[in-house]
Design a protein around this motif. Structure first.
Motif, PDB file in Angstrom:
ATOM      1  N   SER A 194       0.798  -1.225   0.000  1.00 45.55           N
ATOM      2  CA  SER A 194       0.000   0.000   0.000  1.00 45.55           C
ATOM      3  C   SER A 194       0.832   1.277   0.000  1.00 45.55           C
ATOM      4  CB  SER A 194      -0.939   0.010   1.209  1.00 45.55           C
ATOM      5  OG  SER A 194      -0.196  -0.139   2.410  1.00 45.55           O
ATOM      6  N   THR A 195       2.101   1.155   0.354  1.00 44.71           N
ATOM      7  CA  THR A 195       2.972   2.340   0.341  1.00 44.71           C
ATOM      8  C   THR A 195       3.799   2.428  -0.943  1.00 44.71           C
ATOM      9  OG1 THR A 195       4.710   1.129   1.544  1.00 44.71           O
ATOM     10  CG2 THR A 195       3.137   2.397   2.856  1.00 44.71           C
ATOM     11  N   GLY A 196       3.555   1.498  -1.877  1.00 49.10           N
ATOM     12  CA  GLY A 196       4.248   1.531  -3.159  1.00 49.10           C
ATOM     13  C   GLY A 196       5.544   0.756  -3.200  1.00 49.10           C
ATOM     14  N   ASN A 197       5.875   0.040  -2.126  1.00 50.89           N
ATOM     15  CA  ASN A 197       7.099  -0.751  -2.106  1.00 50.89           C
ATOM     16  C   ASN A 197       6.930  -2.041  -2.905  1.00 50.89           C
ATOM     17  OD1 ASN A 197       8.615   0.979  -0.365  1.00 50.89           O
ATOM     18  ND2 ASN A 197       7.424   0.198   1.363  1.00 50.89           N
ATOM     19  N   LEU A 198       7.957  -2.395  -3.667  1.00 52.24           N
ATOM     20  CA  LEU A 198       7.937  -3.631  -4.445  1.00 52.24           C
ATOM     21  C   LEU A 198       8.065  -4.836  -3.512  1.00 52.24           C
ATOM     22  CD1 LEU A 198       7.996  -4.962  -7.282  1.00 52.24           C
ATOM     23  CD2 LEU A 198      10.490  -4.780  -7.162  1.00 52.24           C
ATOM     24  N   VAL A 199       7.161  -5.784  -3.649  1.00 51.46           N
ATOM     25  CA  VAL A 199       7.164  -7.003  -2.831  1.00 51.46           C
ATOM     26  C   VAL A 199       7.713  -8.188  -3.629  1.00 51.46           C
ATOM     27  CG1 VAL A 199       5.637  -8.661  -1.663  1.00 51.46           C
ATOM     28  CG2 VAL A 199       5.263  -6.205  -1.371  1.00 51.46           C
ATOM     29  N   ALA A 200       7.241  -8.324  -4.869  1.00 51.80           N
ATOM     30  CA  ALA A 200       7.707  -9.401  -5.743  1.00 51.80           C
ATOM     31  C   ALA A 200       7.541  -8.985  -7.193  1.00 51.80           C
ATOM     32  CB  ALA A 200       6.937 -10.690  -5.465  1.00 51.80           C
ATOM     33  N   GLN A 201       8.433  -9.484  -8.044  1.00 55.30           N
ATOM     34  CA  GLN A 201       8.437  -9.121  -9.464  1.00 55.30           C
ATOM     35  C   GLN A 201       8.407 -10.386 -10.314  1.00 55.30           C
ATOM     36  OE1 GLN A 201       9.149  -5.658 -10.693  1.00 55.30           O
ATOM     37  NE2 GLN A 201       8.387  -6.511 -12.611  1.00 55.30           N
ATOM     38  N   VAL A 202       7.458 -10.435 -11.263  1.00 58.62           N
ATOM     39  CA  VAL A 202       7.358 -11.554 -12.201  1.00 58.62           C
ATOM     40  C   VAL A 202       7.986 -11.121 -13.515  1.00 58.62           C
ATOM     41  CG1 VAL A 202       5.792 -13.052 -13.493  1.00 58.62           C
ATOM     42  CG2 VAL A 202       5.239 -12.419 -11.133  1.00 58.62           C
ATOM     43  N   GLY A 203       8.864 -11.951 -14.071  1.00 49.74           N
ATOM     44  CA  GLY A 203       9.513 -11.610 -15.332  1.00 49.74           C
ATOM     45  C   GLY A 203      10.078 -12.831 -16.017  1.00 49.74           C
ATOM     46  N   VAL A 204      10.625 -12.612 -17.207  1.00 46.10           N
ATOM     47  CA  VAL A 204      11.245 -13.681 -17.984  1.00 46.10           C
ATOM     48  C   VAL A 204      12.671 -13.267 -18.311  1.00 46.10           C
ATOM     49  CG1 VAL A 204      11.136 -15.074 -20.090  1.00 46.10           C
ATOM     50  CG2 VAL A 204       9.035 -14.314 -18.997  1.00 46.10           C
ATOM     51  N   LYS A 205      13.621 -14.182 -18.082  1.00 45.29           N
ATOM     52  CA  LYS A 205      15.009 -13.893 -18.441  1.00 45.29           C
ATOM     53  C   LYS A 205      15.111 -13.719 -19.960  1.00 45.29           C
ATOM     54  CE  LYS A 205      17.646 -16.155 -14.763  1.00 45.29           C
ATOM     55  NZ  LYS A 205      18.624 -17.218 -14.459  1.00 45.29           N
ATOM     56  N   LYS A 206      15.937 -12.793 -20.388  1.00 42.63           N
ATOM     57  CA  LYS A 206      16.056 -12.505 -21.808  1.00 42.63           C
ATOM     58  C   LYS A 206      16.453 -13.730 -22.613  1.00 42.63           C
ATOM     59  CE  LYS A 206      16.866  -7.883 -23.158  1.00 42.63           C
ATOM     60  NZ  LYS A 206      17.752  -6.707 -23.213  1.00 42.63           N
ATOM     61  N   GLU A 207      17.424 -14.496 -22.081  1.00 41.06           N
ATOM     62  CA  GLU A 207      17.887 -15.663 -22.825  1.00 41.06           C
ATOM     63  C   GLU A 207      16.787 -16.717 -22.957  1.00 41.06           C
ATOM     64  OE1 GLU A 207      19.895 -15.801 -18.679  1.00 41.06           O
ATOM     65  OE2 GLU A 207      19.308 -14.336 -20.189  1.00 41.06           O
ATOM     66  N   VAL A 208      15.935 -16.817 -21.916  1.00 42.81           N
ATOM     67  CA  VAL A 208      14.825 -17.768 -21.969  1.00 42.81           C
ATOM     68  C   VAL A 208      13.769 -17.283 -22.951  1.00 42.81           C
ATOM     69  CG1 VAL A 208      12.970 -18.857 -20.637  1.00 42.81           C
ATOM     70  CG2 VAL A 208      15.218 -18.532 -19.603  1.00 42.81           C
ATOM     71  N   GLU A 209      13.518 -15.976 -22.933  1.00 41.11           N
ATOM     72  CA  GLU A 209      12.513 -15.388 -23.809  1.00 41.11           C
ATOM     73  C   GLU A 209      12.887 -15.578 -25.275  1.00 41.11           C
ATOM     74  OE1 GLU A 209       9.761 -11.414 -23.421  1.00 41.11           O
ATOM     75  OE2 GLU A 209      11.894 -11.290 -22.973  1.00 41.11           O
ATOM     76  N   GLU A 210      14.179 -15.509 -25.575  1.00 45.64           N
ATOM     77  CA  GLU A 210      14.639 -15.659 -26.946  1.00 45.64           C
ATOM     78  C   GLU A 210      14.508 -17.107 -27.420  1.00 45.64           C
ATOM     79  OE1 GLU A 210      18.567 -14.140 -26.757  1.00 45.64           O
ATOM     80  OE2 GLU A 210      17.933 -12.037 -26.704  1.00 45.64           O
ATOM     81  N   LEU A 211      14.678 -18.055 -26.492  1.00 41.99           N
ATOM     82  CA  LEU A 211      14.612 -19.473 -26.851  1.00 41.99           C
ATOM     83  C   LEU A 211      13.182 -19.997 -26.931  1.00 41.99           C
ATOM     84  CD1 LEU A 211      17.515 -20.855 -24.633  1.00 41.99           C
ATOM     85  CD2 LEU A 211      17.487 -20.746 -27.125  1.00 41.99           C
ATOM     86  N   MET A 212      12.287 -19.404 -26.151  1.00 38.67           N
ATOM     87  CA  MET A 212      10.922 -19.920 -26.063  1.00 38.67           C
ATOM     88  C   MET A 212       9.899 -18.863 -26.443  1.00 38.67           C
ATOM     89  SD  MET A 212      11.167 -21.982 -22.472  1.00 38.67           S
ATOM     90  CE  MET A 212       9.502 -22.629 -22.682  1.00 38.67           C
ATOM     91  N   ALA A 213       8.979 -19.242 -27.308  1.00 41.12           N
ATOM     92  CA  ALA A 213       7.910 -18.331 -27.687  1.00 41.12           C
ATOM     93  C   ALA A 213       6.837 -18.286 -26.600  1.00 41.12           C
ATOM     94  CB  ALA A 213       7.291 -18.765 -29.006  1.00 41.12           C
ATOM     95  N   SER A 214       6.720 -19.388 -25.863  1.00 43.20           N
ATOM     96  CA  SER A 214       5.693 -19.456 -24.819  1.00 43.20           C
ATOM     97  C   SER A 214       6.206 -18.819 -23.526  1.00 43.20           C
ATOM     98  CB  SER A 214       5.306 -20.908 -24.549  1.00 43.20           C
ATOM     99  OG  SER A 214       6.362 -21.578 -23.897  1.00 43.20           O
ATOM    100  N   LYS A 215       5.289 -18.660 -22.569  1.00 41.65           N
ATOM    101  CA  LYS A 215       5.648 -18.105 -21.263  1.00 41.65           C
ATOM    102  C   LYS A 215       5.535 -19.202 -20.193  1.00 41.65           C
ATOM    103  CE  LYS A 215       5.914 -13.621 -22.462  1.00 41.65           C
ATOM    104  NZ  LYS A 215       5.565 -13.676 -23.873  1.00 41.65           N
TER     105      LYS A 215
END
Length: 207
Positions: free
Chosen positions: A153-174
């Motif tokens: 509620s104060t705007g602090n980041l708790v957790a971040q969902v993402g994809v590594k660039k190298e994985v994203e380049e190898l896989m079209a899916s998520k």
């Protein structure tokens, strides 16, 4: 003392690390639709597992388990006339005590289906622990793009969902992505929320 002050247990302090943790999520292979996903650490050890409706046989229900397969969270979508009359669909997460009794630990409000977009925040509230104040969180970004975060509620980041660039380049899916959990944050709570997001957007946990 600072580490203790920053610890935010929702399920258990056992899942709160004093340092930042990066965990990998992979859709569980070779199971029926709605089978769920597996969460592993940097050593490829299973930390959590989520069973979807294809495993449980019940729509609108998910179970978060630890690495040993023991249930940590039962997550259910509230149904019936209350949901039909409400703009927001609600999900409720229940933890289990040592005797197997269920205790409500968080509620997630899902926007109406027509509002599931990049700009409509999904909100989560945790139940008060003893005399401590209830905590509020929301989802920023868009989960299907694997570009979203949980903030407090104060705007602090708790957790971040993402994809590594190298994985994203190898896989079209998520099907494979990573989640960065900040120090002191309850990882079980984070993946309980991610399990609901996965179901809302019709991914690995939904039949």
């Amino acid at each position: 003392m600072a580490g203790k002050a920053n610890t935010m247990p929702v399920i258990s302090k056992l899942y709160c690390s004093s340092s930042q943790v990066v965990l990998a999520v992979r859709r569980r292979p070779h199971v029926v639709n709605g089978g769920g996903f597996v969460v592993t650490d940097c050593s490829q050890m299973v930390v959590f597992r989520v069973d979807g409706c294809g495993v449980l046989g019940t729509k609108g229900e998910l179970v978060l388990r630890d690495g040993n397969g023991d249930a940590l969270l039962l997550i259910r979508r509230k149904g019936g006339m209350v949901e039909a009359l409400s703009i927001h669909k609600k999900w409720k997460g229940y933890s289990f005590d040592y005797e197997g009794s269920q205790k409500l630990v968080f509620t997630l409000k899902e926007p109406a289906r027509s509002c599931l977009s990049n700009n409509n925040a999904i909100r989560i509230s945790t139940e008060p622990k003893s005399s401590s104040k209830q905590c509020e969180y929301e989802i920023n970004g868009y989960f299907p793009d694997r570009k979203c975060s949980i903030i407090d509620s104060t705007g602090n980041l708790v957790a971040q969902v993402g994809v590594k660039k190298e994985v994203e380049e190898l896989m079209a899916s998520k099907d494979v992505y990573q989640v960065v959990v900040k120090p002191g944050v309850d990882q079980a709570f984070v993946f309980g929320v991610i399990a609901v997001l996965d179901y809302i957007y019709g991914e690995s946990t939904r039949c």
